[in-house]
Design an enzyme around this catalytic site. Structure first.
Site, PDB file in Angstrom:
ATOM      1  N   ARG A  96       0.839  -1.188   0.000  1.00 33.00           N
ATOM      2  CA  ARG A  96       0.000   0.000   0.000  1.00 33.00           C
ATOM      3  C   ARG A  96       0.887   1.255   0.000  1.00 33.00           C
ATOM      4  O   ARG A  96       1.959   1.251   0.614  1.00 33.00           O
ATOM      5  CB  ARG A  96      -0.844  -0.036   1.269  1.00 33.00           C
ATOM      6  CG  ARG A  96      -1.796   1.110   1.492  1.00 33.00           C
ATOM      7  CD  ARG A  96      -2.973   1.028   0.600  1.00 33.00           C
ATOM      8  NE  ARG A  96      -4.085   1.839   1.037  1.00 33.00           N
ATOM      9  CZ  ARG A  96      -5.081   2.194   0.236  1.00 33.00           C
ATOM     10  NH1 ARG A  96      -5.100   1.824  -1.028  1.00 33.00           N
ATOM     11  NH2 ARG A  96      -6.081   2.910   0.695  1.00 33.00           N
ATOM     12  N   THR A 369      -9.570   1.129  -9.185  1.00 29.33           N
ATOM     13  CA  THR A 369      -8.763   0.042  -8.667  1.00 29.33           C
ATOM     14  C   THR A 369      -8.901  -1.099  -9.668  1.00 29.33           C
ATOM     15  O   THR A 369      -9.757  -1.062 -10.530  1.00 29.33           O
ATOM     16  CB  THR A 369      -9.344  -0.310  -7.274  1.00 29.33           C
ATOM     17  OG1 THR A 369      -9.223   0.845  -6.456  1.00 29.33           O
ATOM     18  CG2 THR A 369      -8.691  -1.493  -6.636  1.00 29.33           C
ATOM     19  N   THR A 387      -4.220  -0.415  -7.070  1.00 25.12           N
ATOM     20  CA  THR A 387      -4.998   0.802  -7.288  1.00 25.12           C
ATOM     21  C   THR A 387      -4.155   2.056  -7.443  1.00 25.12           C
ATOM     22  O   THR A 387      -3.032   2.131  -6.934  1.00 25.12           O
ATOM     23  CB  THR A 387      -5.973   1.014  -6.099  1.00 25.12           C
ATOM     24  OG1 THR A 387      -6.819   2.107  -6.366  1.00 25.12           O
ATOM     25  CG2 THR A 387      -5.244   1.257  -4.800  1.00 25.12           C
ATOM     26  N   ASN A 389      -6.277   4.618  -6.809  1.00 24.06           N
ATOM     27  CA  ASN A 389      -7.423   5.192  -6.102  1.00 24.06           C
ATOM     28  C   ASN A 389      -8.449   5.700  -7.120  1.00 24.06           C
ATOM     29  O   ASN A 389      -9.235   4.932  -7.621  1.00 24.06           O
ATOM     30  CB  ASN A 389      -7.024   6.283  -5.110  1.00 24.06           C
ATOM     31  CG  ASN A 389      -8.173   6.573  -4.148  1.00 24.06           C
ATOM     32  OD1 ASN A 389      -8.982   5.684  -3.893  1.00 24.06           O
ATOM     33  ND2 ASN A 389      -8.270   7.787  -3.624  1.00 24.06           N
ATOM     34  N   ASP A 411      -7.692   8.506   0.658  1.00 23.85           N
ATOM     35  CA  ASP A 411      -8.212   7.396   1.468  1.00 23.85           C
ATOM     36  C   ASP A 411      -7.961   7.608   2.961  1.00 23.85           C
ATOM     37  O   ASP A 411      -8.473   6.849   3.787  1.00 23.85           O
ATOM     38  CB  ASP A 411      -7.606   6.056   1.013  1.00 23.85           C
ATOM     39  CG  ASP A 411      -8.474   5.372  -0.043  1.00 23.85           C
ATOM     40  OD1 ASP A 411      -9.632   5.777  -0.215  1.00 23.85           O
ATOM     41  OD2 ASP A 411      -7.978   4.428  -0.691  1.00 23.85           O
ATOM     42  N   GLY A 461     -13.693  -0.860  -7.100  1.00 16.68           N
ATOM     43  CA  GLY A 461     -14.998  -0.254  -6.783  1.00 16.68           C
ATOM     44  C   GLY A 461     -15.030   0.552  -5.503  1.00 16.68           C
ATOM     45  O   GLY A 461     -16.110   0.783  -4.959  1.00 16.68           O
ATOM     46  N   GLY A 462     -13.857   0.975  -4.987  1.00 15.68           N
ATOM     47  CA  GLY A 462     -13.839   1.828  -3.794  1.00 15.68           C
ATOM     48  C   GLY A 462     -14.591   1.158  -2.657  1.00 15.68           C
ATOM     49  O   GLY A 462     -14.382  -0.018  -2.357  1.00 15.68           O
TER      50      GLY A 462
HETATM   51  N1  GLY Z   1      -8.332   3.288  -3.168  1.00 19.51           N
HETATM   52  C1  GLY Z   1      -9.385   2.411  -2.900  1.00 19.51           C
HETATM   53  C2  GLY Z   1      -9.121   1.562  -1.722  1.00 19.51           C
HETATM   54  O1  GLY Z   1      -7.982   1.272  -1.420  1.00 19.51           O
HETATM   55  O2  GLY Z   1     -10.043   1.200  -1.042  1.00 19.51           O
END
Ligand code: GLY
Length: 562
Positions: A96, A369, A387, A389, A411, A461-462
């Site tokens: 991440r 993503t 992703t 984002n 985020d 899909g966030g």
């Molecule tokens: N950027 C979307 C997530 O990591 O949830």
């Protein structure tokens, strides 16, 4: 009875359309790659065919997506891998993005403490320190069987020879063109009017990939690629430094593990909320035996929505980077805690989100993503979600590197109670701190059934990622669908706040919608955001492999046959 017949009819219709739409399950599949683009899935299969493992195929597939799926595929974002090897070892890698060293809690607020519009989503200040290349290199050093250069080469070739623009992609480029120009100027690469059928050759990206091929991690985090990234971020108003890049390290973490009936599920733990929320929702609905209601019926929807309401409220209060705050995930997914959370649920009336606060836990100290699933011929299974984002991330394009930079900083909870681009609300546990990882919803997941590999899945899909993975698992396991039908089936989403349940447009039956409204549910059926694009692999108890690629995108399953 009529209801049951209708369900079966729907299921048969969906299955038939799947067969007609060219499913390849007549020959025995021995390995598969399912991703957002045909080119990337095919490249993954080529690597498997050369004797590479699922991990090798992952690296090649990921880099190919960087080239042909620039809205989410990336070398400049981050992601999560959940894996299970053929010998039964499970694990996860967190690569991440992180907040830069110069980041601070109120960096997106003005002198009055108000959020400055777009600062966390567009432009240089939105960019988190990328983790993808470090993640891929880490995976290669632990699991790679083919040489690194051989895994990067297909993406270099794809960038040089070009990829074909799809119709969906043409629309996507057109929709974002104004933002591309606003952030990068009129001559920026992706402001060209690429049309469906055009070939896009990205020579700058090929050069970047060549350095990554030759120098590995250092090819991205040091030298000329790092220099141009840092300069571009600075020009665009951002704060990432060379020190940020050099210090970036991915982290191997224990996957989040929980049981649902006879399923044993492994998913991503914090800093993703995906595994915890998936576990909470499934365990909250488990005592109600959802399979007794027909698929997407009023009662099935109610049950899922009310579990989601309670879980997303916990997400906002209790979840963040575990390296910065203690996250009590075992307690959050314990049966005792979750049974208590559902005490206020009734089929008679909707709960109200204002009455559902995050659970009191006794220990309280504290779009774009993309996902792909791979199964190799040995039985190694991997689920990866990665992703930038937003679609094309911050829209900041590194012109001489050929790639977009993420806007993952959004985020974080940039102000307590302020909704991020997915409408998600956070608190102190997800506040900005230097080198902290922002909370994610990504849910790469591996499901075992009766101790055998059963499903590999995930989705973009966030905030809707968690609910899309959930509904796909339920559609197969509880509602008896094949994997493609389970993915095709209409989805809905609820996330505590806003109060609304969002339904894919025009596909839910009006009678159920009306009944839900009568019980006090706030319904939104003109939902324009994608609710997931799930890519999955399913194994029957006899080991027969089937695949499902989401028709909401250009997703494609590629196979290796016996
Ligand atoms: N950027 C979307 C997530 O990591 O949830």
């Amino acid at each position: 009875m009529i209801v049951r017949l209708l369900t079966k009819f729907t299921y048969i219709t969906l299955s038939l359309s799947f067969l007609l739409s060219g499913c390849n399950q007549t020959k025995d599949i021995k390995a598969a790659v399912v991703s957002a683009r045909k080119e990337a899935s095919d490249i993954g299969i080529t690597i498997l065919n050369k004797g590479g493992s699922a991990f090798d195929a992952m690296i090649a597939t990921d880099l190919a997506l960087t080239v042909c799926f620039p809205n989410a595929g990336n070398i400049s974002g981050g992601g999560f891998l959940v894996y299970r090897t053929a010998s039964g070892e499970v694990g996860s890698l967190d690569y991440r993005e992180k907040a830069p060293l110069n980041a601070f809690e109120k960096m997106y607020l003005d002198e009055n403490g108000d959020v400055i519009p777009e600062k966390s989503t567009l432009g240089g200040l939105a960019v988190g320190v990328p983790g993808t290349v470090a993640g891929l290199a880490e995976i290669h050093s632990k699991f790679g069987t083919l040489p690194w250069e051989d895994l990067v080469k297909p993406a270099i070739d794809l960038a040089i020879n070009g990829y074909i623009v799809t119709e969906k992609q043409e629309r996507s480029f057109r929709n974002k063109k104004d933002d591309f120009i606003r952030i990068n100027g009129e001559n920026t690469f992706y402001a060209q009017d690429f049309k469906a059928g055009d070939t896009v050759k990205n020579i700058a990206l090929a050069e970047t990939l060549k350095r990554i091929s030759k120098y590995g991690v250092k090819g991205f985090y040091e030298g000329p690629v790092a220099e141009s990234l840092v300069n571009r971020v600075r020009q665009a108003g951002g704060i990432i430094t060379h020190e940020d890049l050099i210090k970036y390290k991915p982290v191997w973490r224990k996957p989040l593990n929980f049981k649902y009936k006879n399923l044993n599920i492994f998913s991503m733990g914090p800093p993703s909320s995906g595994g915890v929320c998936l576990g909470q929702i499934l365990k909250m609905i488990e005592p109600y035996n959802i399979g007794q209601y027909y698929h997407n019926s009023e009662k099935a929807i109610q049950l899922i929505v009310e579990a989601e309401r309670r879980s997303y409220s916990d997400r906002s209060k209790h979840l963040g980077d575990p390296d910065f705050s203690k996250v009590h995930y075992n307690q959050l997914i314990s049966n005792k805690y979750l049974n208590n959370r559902m005490n206020s649920f009734s089929f008679d009336l909707a709960s109200q989100s204002k009455d559902i606060q995050a659970g009191k836990i006794p220990w309280t100290e504290s779009e774009e993503t993309t996902h792909y699933s791979i199964l190799d011929q040995e039985g190694n299974a991997i689920a990866v979600t990665t992703t930038l984002n937003g679609s094309y991330g911050s829209k900041v394009f590194v012109e001489d590197g050929g790639y977009f930079l993420n806007n993952e900083m959004d985020d974080f909870s940039i102000k307590p109670g302020f909704a991020n681009m997915f409408g998600l609300i956070g608190s102190e546990v997800n506040s900005i701190k230097p080198e902290k990882r922002m909370l994610s919803s990504m849910t790469p997941t591996i499901v075992m059934k009766d101790n055998k590999l059963y499903m590999i899945l995930g989705t973009p899909g966030g905030s809707t990622i968690i609910t899309s993975v959930l509904q796909t698992i339920l559609n197969v396991y509880e509602f008896g669908m094949d994997i493609q039908s389970a993915i095709n089936a209409p989805r809905f989403h609820h996330q505590w706040l806003p109060e609304k349940i969002e339904f894919e447009n025009g596909v839910f039956d009006e009678v159920s919608m009306k009944k839900l409204q009568e019980k006090g549910y706030d319904i939104k059926q003109d939902y324009i955001r994608v609710i997931g694009r799930v890519d999955a692999i399913l194994l029957s108890k006899n080991g027969v492999i089937t695949t499902g690629a989401d028709p909401r995108g250009d997703d494609k399953a590629s196979h290796l046959y016996d």
